[in-house]
Design an enzyme around this catalytic site. Structure first.
Site, PDB file in Angstrom:
ATOM      1  N   HIS A   1       0.828  -1.209   0.000  1.00 24.18           N
ATOM      2  CA  HIS A   1       0.000   0.000   0.000  1.00 24.18           C
ATOM      3  C   HIS A   1       0.861   1.258   0.000  1.00 24.18           C
ATOM      4  O   HIS A   1       2.058   1.229   0.295  1.00 24.18           O
ATOM      5  CB  HIS A   1      -0.939   0.005   1.208  1.00 24.18           C
TER       6      HIS A   1
ATOM      7  N   GLU B   1      -1.629  -6.795   7.770  1.00 21.27           N
ATOM      8  CA  GLU B   1      -0.286  -6.541   8.295  1.00 21.27           C
ATOM      9  C   GLU B   1      -0.057  -7.383   9.554  1.00 21.27           C
ATOM     10  O   GLU B   1      -1.009  -7.893  10.166  1.00 21.27           O
ATOM     11  CB  GLU B   1      -0.134  -5.039   8.608  1.00 21.27           C
TER      12      GLU B   1
END
Length: 226
Positions: free
Chosen positions: A10, A87
């Site tokens: 990202h 994550e």
């Protein structure tokens, strides 16, 4: 048929900019993050993808939609969100100052008040770093090596089921998660030590084989150089 997987990290977020711990907690993409992603999206605009996926965190979802909007040669329907590709989870440290967090982890690892994460990992190893993170976390919620490894294996299994018949897919995930995948599945890693952290908007390419085996073949590449 093997499936080529383009993992995109990202774009830069507000927490990245503010040096805050960002695992399962979320923060919006910055203007710089969006602009950098536009470069990645343009570089991949002529690459055909059979499908696109993202983790279920908003920074990844926003990123994958930028990839989808810029692509001129793919017909992508609704994007599926995969929590398995979130994550790494830092438990009670989520949202805290990053240097203060590394200091607490270093102390838990028994090496003194170090604030440079690379130096900590170089001294104790990536697996002990994960264990020290869980130990230092007051609630012991942070993912340790075993928990993260089990999630990575589950993530690849989920992706294998979804990608049957696909030649190439794109998946937006996160820096520490992509790095940990590479430590496990990249033949240029010894599987024991840390490797460079992937850049925002970078591409890591993997091959998902028909029998379910997985390997990383390119890591942390500028999309313009793919």
């Amino acid at each position: 048929m093997a499936t080529e997987v383009y993992f995109v990290r990202h774009g830069e977020t507000m927490f990245n900019q503010l040096n805050k711990v960002q695992g399962w907690c979320d923060s919006p993409l910055t203007v710089k993050g969006i602009n950098d992603l536009k470069i990645t999206a343009q570089a991949l605009s002529q690459v055909h993808f059979d499908d696109m996926y993202s983790s279920d965190l908003k920074r990844a979802i926003d990123t994958v939609h930028l990839m989808k909007a810029a692509n001129q040669v793919s017909e992508i329907g609704k994007i599926k969100k995969l929590p398995e590709f979130r994550e790494v989870f830092f438990g009670s440290f989520e949202g805290d100052d990053i240097e203060g967090t590394w200091k607490q982890i270093a102390l838990a690892a028994g090496i003194g008040p170090e604030t440079d994460v690379t130096k900590i990992i170089n001294q104790v190893g990536i697996y002990e770093f994960r264990e020290a993170t869980k130990k230092a976390d007051p609630r012991h919620l942070a993912e340790n090596k075993k928990e993260l490894d089990e999630r990575m294996v589950r993530a690849i299994s989920v992706l294998h089921e979804l990608a049957v018949g696909d030649k190439r897919i794109l998946l937006v995930s996160h820096g520490d998660f992509i790095k940990t995948l590479a430590i496990k599945y990249w033949n240029q890693s010894d599987g024991l030590h840390d490797i460079i952290f992937p850049n925002n908007g970078s591409v890591t390419r993997g091959i998902l084989h028909e029998n379910g085996d997985f390997e990383i073949v390119d890591y942390n590449v500028d999309a313009e150089n793919m």
